[in-house]
Design a protein around this motif. Structure first.
Motif, PDB file in Angstrom:
ATOM      1  N   VAL A   1     -35.507  17.108  24.888  1.00  0.00           N
ATOM      2  CA  VAL A   1     -34.384  17.816  25.495  1.00  0.00           C
ATOM      3  C   VAL A   1     -34.662  18.061  26.976  1.00  0.00           C
ATOM      4  N   ARG A   2     -35.891  18.415  27.302  1.00  0.00           N
ATOM      5  CA  ARG A   2     -36.231  18.614  28.723  1.00  0.00           C
ATOM      6  C   ARG A   2     -36.070  17.308  29.492  1.00  0.00           C
ATOM      7  N   ARG A   3     -36.499  16.200  28.891  1.00  0.00           N
ATOM      8  CA  ARG A   3     -36.324  14.914  29.564  1.00  0.00           C
ATOM      9  C   ARG A   3     -34.844  14.576  29.729  1.00  0.00           C
ATOM     10  N   LEU A   4     -34.033  14.892  28.719  1.00  0.00           N
ATOM     11  CA  LEU A   4     -32.603  14.630  28.825  1.00  0.00           C
ATOM     12  C   LEU A   4     -31.998  15.344  30.034  1.00  0.00           C
ATOM     13  N   ALA A   5     -32.505  16.530  30.340  1.00  0.00           N
ATOM     14  CA  ALA A   5     -31.998  17.264  31.503  1.00  0.00           C
ATOM     15  C   ALA A   5     -32.183  16.462  32.780  1.00  0.00           C
ATOM     16  N   SER A   6     -33.310  15.796  32.918  1.00  0.00           N
ATOM     17  CA  SER A   6     -33.588  14.998  34.114  1.00  0.00           C
ATOM     18  C   SER A   6     -33.009  13.599  34.015  1.00  0.00           C
TER      19      SER A   6
ATOM     20  N   PRO B   1     -45.530  19.798  31.171  1.00  0.00           N
ATOM     21  CA  PRO B   1     -46.791  19.358  30.552  1.00  0.00           C
ATOM     22  C   PRO B   1     -46.765  17.936  30.006  1.00  0.00           C
ATOM     23  N   GLN B   2     -45.553  17.364  29.802  1.00  0.00           N
ATOM     24  CA  GLN B   2     -45.458  16.038  29.205  1.00  0.00           C
ATOM     25  C   GLN B   2     -45.209  14.977  30.280  1.00  0.00           C
ATOM     26  N   GLU B   3     -46.044  13.914  30.278  1.00  0.00           N
ATOM     27  CA  GLU B   3     -45.852  12.816  31.229  1.00  0.00           C
ATOM     28  C   GLU B   3     -44.477  12.176  31.060  1.00  0.00           C
ATOM     29  N   TYR B   4     -44.000  12.115  29.825  1.00  0.00           N
ATOM     30  CA  TYR B   4     -42.680  11.563  29.507  1.00  0.00           C
ATOM     31  C   TYR B   4     -41.590  12.223  30.357  1.00  0.00           C
ATOM     32  N   VAL B   5     -41.710  13.531  30.519  1.00  0.00           N
ATOM     33  CA  VAL B   5     -40.733  14.274  31.309  1.00  0.00           C
ATOM     34  C   VAL B   5     -41.003  14.099  32.802  1.00  0.00           C
ATOM     35  N   ARG B   6     -42.258  14.179  33.194  1.00  0.00           N
ATOM     36  CA  ARG B   6     -42.601  14.060  34.627  1.00  0.00           C
ATOM     37  C   ARG B   6     -42.202  12.686  35.173  1.00  0.00           C
ATOM     38  N   ARG B   7     -42.343  11.646  34.376  1.00  0.00           N
ATOM     39  CA  ARG B   7     -41.956  10.313  34.838  1.00  0.00           C
ATOM     40  C   ARG B   7     -40.451  10.255  35.097  1.00  0.00           C
ATOM     41  N   SER B   8     -39.675  10.913  34.243  1.00  0.00           N
ATOM     42  CA  SER B   8     -38.233  10.961  34.472  1.00  0.00           C
ATOM     43  C   SER B   8     -37.925  11.704  35.767  1.00  0.00           C
ATOM     44  N   VAL B   9     -38.629  12.798  36.026  1.00  0.00           N
ATOM     45  CA  VAL B   9     -38.431  13.549  37.274  1.00  0.00           C
ATOM     46  C   VAL B   9     -38.706  12.658  38.478  1.00  0.00           C
ATOM     47  N   ALA B  10     -39.794  11.911  38.434  1.00  0.00           N
ATOM     48  CA  ALA B  10     -40.135  11.024  39.550  1.00  0.00           C
ATOM     49  C   ALA B  10     -39.075   9.946  39.740  1.00  0.00           C
ATOM     50  N   ASN B  11     -38.604   9.357  38.650  1.00  0.00           N
ATOM     51  CA  ASN B  11     -37.570   8.332  38.753  1.00  0.00           C
ATOM     52  C   ASN B  11     -36.255   8.913  39.276  1.00  0.00           C
ATOM     53  N   HIS B  12     -35.950  10.119  38.860  1.00  0.00           N
ATOM     54  CA  HIS B  12     -34.751  10.801  39.349  1.00  0.00           C
ATOM     55  C   HIS B  12     -34.865  11.047  40.859  1.00  0.00           C
TER      56      HIS B  12
ATOM     57  N   ALA C   1     -46.384  22.127  48.081  1.00  0.00           N
ATOM     58  CA  ALA C   1     -46.880  23.460  48.428  1.00  0.00           C
ATOM     59  C   ALA C   1     -47.251  24.278  47.197  1.00  0.00           C
ATOM     60  N   GLU C   2     -46.747  23.883  46.028  1.00  0.00           N
ATOM     61  CA  GLU C   2     -47.063  24.580  44.774  1.00  0.00           C
ATOM     62  C   GLU C   2     -47.391  23.533  43.711  1.00  0.00           C
ATOM     63  N   PRO C   3     -48.509  22.852  43.864  1.00  0.00           N
ATOM     64  CA  PRO C   3     -48.820  21.722  42.975  1.00  0.00           C
ATOM     65  C   PRO C   3     -49.589  22.138  41.733  1.00  0.00           C
ATOM     66  N   ASP C   4     -49.626  21.220  40.780  1.00  0.00           N
ATOM     67  CA  ASP C   4     -50.622  21.285  39.723  1.00  0.00           C
ATOM     68  C   ASP C   4     -51.363  19.955  39.748  1.00  0.00           C
ATOM     69  N   GLY C   5     -52.118  19.660  38.712  1.00  0.00           N
ATOM     70  CA  GLY C   5     -52.926  18.449  38.734  1.00  0.00           C
ATOM     71  C   GLY C   5     -52.141  17.157  38.703  1.00  0.00           C
ATOM     72  N   ASN C   6     -50.853  17.209  38.355  1.00  0.00           N
ATOM     73  CA  ASN C   6     -50.043  15.998  38.259  1.00  0.00           C
ATOM     74  C   ASN C   6     -49.024  15.852  39.382  1.00  0.00           C
ATOM     75  N   THR C   7     -48.939  16.845  40.243  1.00  0.00           N
ATOM     76  CA  THR C   7     -47.862  16.856  41.235  1.00  0.00           C
ATOM     77  C   THR C   7     -47.955  15.698  42.212  1.00  0.00           C
ATOM     78  N   GLN C   8     -49.142  15.360  42.654  1.00  0.00           N
ATOM     79  CA  GLN C   8     -49.266  14.273  43.623  1.00  0.00           C
ATOM     80  C   GLN C   8     -48.763  12.956  43.045  1.00  0.00           C
ATOM     81  N   TRP C   9     -49.021  12.724  41.757  1.00  0.00           N
ATOM     82  CA  TRP C   9     -48.508  11.495  41.133  1.00  0.00           C
ATOM     83  C   TRP C   9     -46.987  11.519  41.114  1.00  0.00           C
ATOM     84  N   VAL C  10     -46.382  12.644  40.739  1.00  0.00           N
ATOM     85  CA  VAL C  10     -44.925  12.745  40.687  1.00  0.00           C
ATOM     86  C   VAL C  10     -44.327  12.488  42.063  1.00  0.00           C
ATOM     87  N   ILE C  11     -44.914  13.074  43.091  1.00  0.00           N
ATOM     88  CA  ILE C  11     -44.411  12.881  44.451  1.00  0.00           C
ATOM     89  C   ILE C  11     -44.582  11.432  44.878  1.00  0.00           C
ATOM     90  N   ARG C  12     -45.759  10.877  44.633  1.00  0.00           N
ATOM     91  CA  ARG C  12     -46.012   9.482  45.034  1.00  0.00           C
ATOM     92  C   ARG C  12     -45.029   8.529  44.354  1.00  0.00           C
TER      93      ARG C  12
END
Length: 371
Positions: A156-161, A195-206, A227-238
């Motif tokens: 459901v979270r992925r569907l949002a993105s 917390p799920q890469e499945y969702v973060r990948r959708s955010v990056a693609n969006h 400015a407010e990262p976690d361990g996966n933020t740089q990958w999402v931004i890149r």
């Protein structure tokens, strides 16, 4: 695409009919059954629409005084108790629910249909069906979708993105999502540290989708995340800025630490001057840091393809991200495949290979392609 078409075949529709019969024994599913036997030569989207027409006809025959949408929603929710209510036949199910909700005169059916899509999406994504609800009332739909960013189910979270991406593959375009690039940023803000890469990948693609028409809004969002990262933020931004980096956008390069650098770059050495399809073209080159500071480098290469009309079109490919210390030299190599594909038809003639490092282009080398 042929194999994809078979995701909705006679057997899959037969299973859907069995599940729906168990969920609503008094309903005749003859139109859905007939649709399942008439799928040959239809695309996956065509099969979806064909089965949905069958569902609409059968639900119309079963609808009680409350109307067609409530009848469909009740049956589909009952069907969710069956583990076999899953797979690609859920696409026509979700499209049917949306069609009935949009045709309904009851205002509450719109919001209930959004809730129903959230319930169905763990079985098969509702990202395609939701597009028509977004087109019908973007603000109303987005208000509900934003609440999904805190949903306990990752689907459901992925569907949002994913469902609100401006350029979602296979999906209809929603003009409002393109005209109002800031409309979905709150959704991405809420999910970039999911917390799920499945969702973060959708955010990056969006985010990458938004970069096509609103780079400044994308950079502002990425800077706030940095400015407010976690361990996966740089990958999402890149990943989200990948198209802007390929286009050598200064802001995107700077945000990832790819600053102007003093470099010496040799022309790429090709393993052949003539490429006879199908084949791989291998090349290598050296990069030297001639400056006094370490250099963080985004290394890309550009293929200048011959078009049917004799002109050339270019496409940028990612190669590497690396850091060179002052005085350091690095050899970089790559093999690039030339194959005839439905998505890229190669034409005989002069082609070019060019290097791009931190947005600066170097050393254009020519070669021939023979088909």
């Amino acid at each position: 695409m042929g194999a994809m078409n078979e995701l909705i075949d006679r057997a899959a529709v037969g299973l859907l009919v069995r599940v729906l019969t168990d969920a609503s024994p008094g309903t005749s599913w003859t139109n859905v059954t007939a649709a399942g036997g008439a799928l040959d030569h239809l695309s996956l989207r065509g099969r979806t629409d064909h089965v949905s027409q069958g569902l609409l006809a059968d639900i119309a025959g079963a609808a009680g005084p409350r109307g067609k949408y409530p009848t469909a929603a009740r049956i589909f929710r009952r069907a969710l108790k069956d583990a076999d209510f899953t797979g690609w036949t859920l696409w026509p199910v979700t499209e049917t629910a949306v069609t009935l909700a949009l045709d309904s005169t009851e205002s509450g059916d719109f919001d209930d249909c959004l809730r129903l899509l959230a319930e169905l999406t763990p079985r098969l994504t509702g990202e395609f069906a939701i597009r028509r609800l977004l087109a019908a009332d973007l603000d109303r739909a987005l208000a509900v979708v934003l609440t999904w960013t805190a949903h306990p189910d990752e689907h459901v979270r992925r569907l949002a993105s994913e469902g609100t991406r401006p350029y979602l593959p296979w999906a209809v375009r929603i003009p409002g999502l393109i005209e109002r690039p800031g409309a979905t940023i709150p959704i991405l803000d809420a999910l970039y540290r999911d917390p799920q890469e499945y969702v973060r990948r959708s955010v990056a693609n969006h985010l990458n989708d938004l970069a096509r028409h609103s780079p400044e809004a994308v950079l502002a969002a990425a800077a706030a995340w940095a400015a407010e990262p976690d361990g996966n933020t740089q990958w999402v931004i890149r990943h989200g800025l990948r198209t802007l980096v390929k286009k050598a956008h200064p802001g995107a390069l700077a945000l990832q630490g790819f600053a102007p650098a003093s470099l010496k770059v040799t022309p790429p050495r090709l393993d052949r001057s003539v490429v006879e399809l199908p084949a791989d073209l291998a090349f290598e080159f050296e990069i030297s840091n001639t400056g006094s500071d370490p250099a963080r480098l985004a290394v890309d290469y550009i293929v200048h393809y011959m078009k049917a009309n004799g002109s050339q079109s270019e496409k940028v490919f990612k190669l590497a991200a690396l850091t060179l210390h002052p005085g350091e030299t690095r050899t970089v190599s790559k093999r690039h495949a030339f194959r005839q594909m439905t998505t890229r038809v190669h034409h005989a003639g002069s082609h070019g290979l060019e290097l791009q490092i931190n947005g600066v282009r170097y050393a254009h080398t020519q070669f021939l392609v023979e088909t």
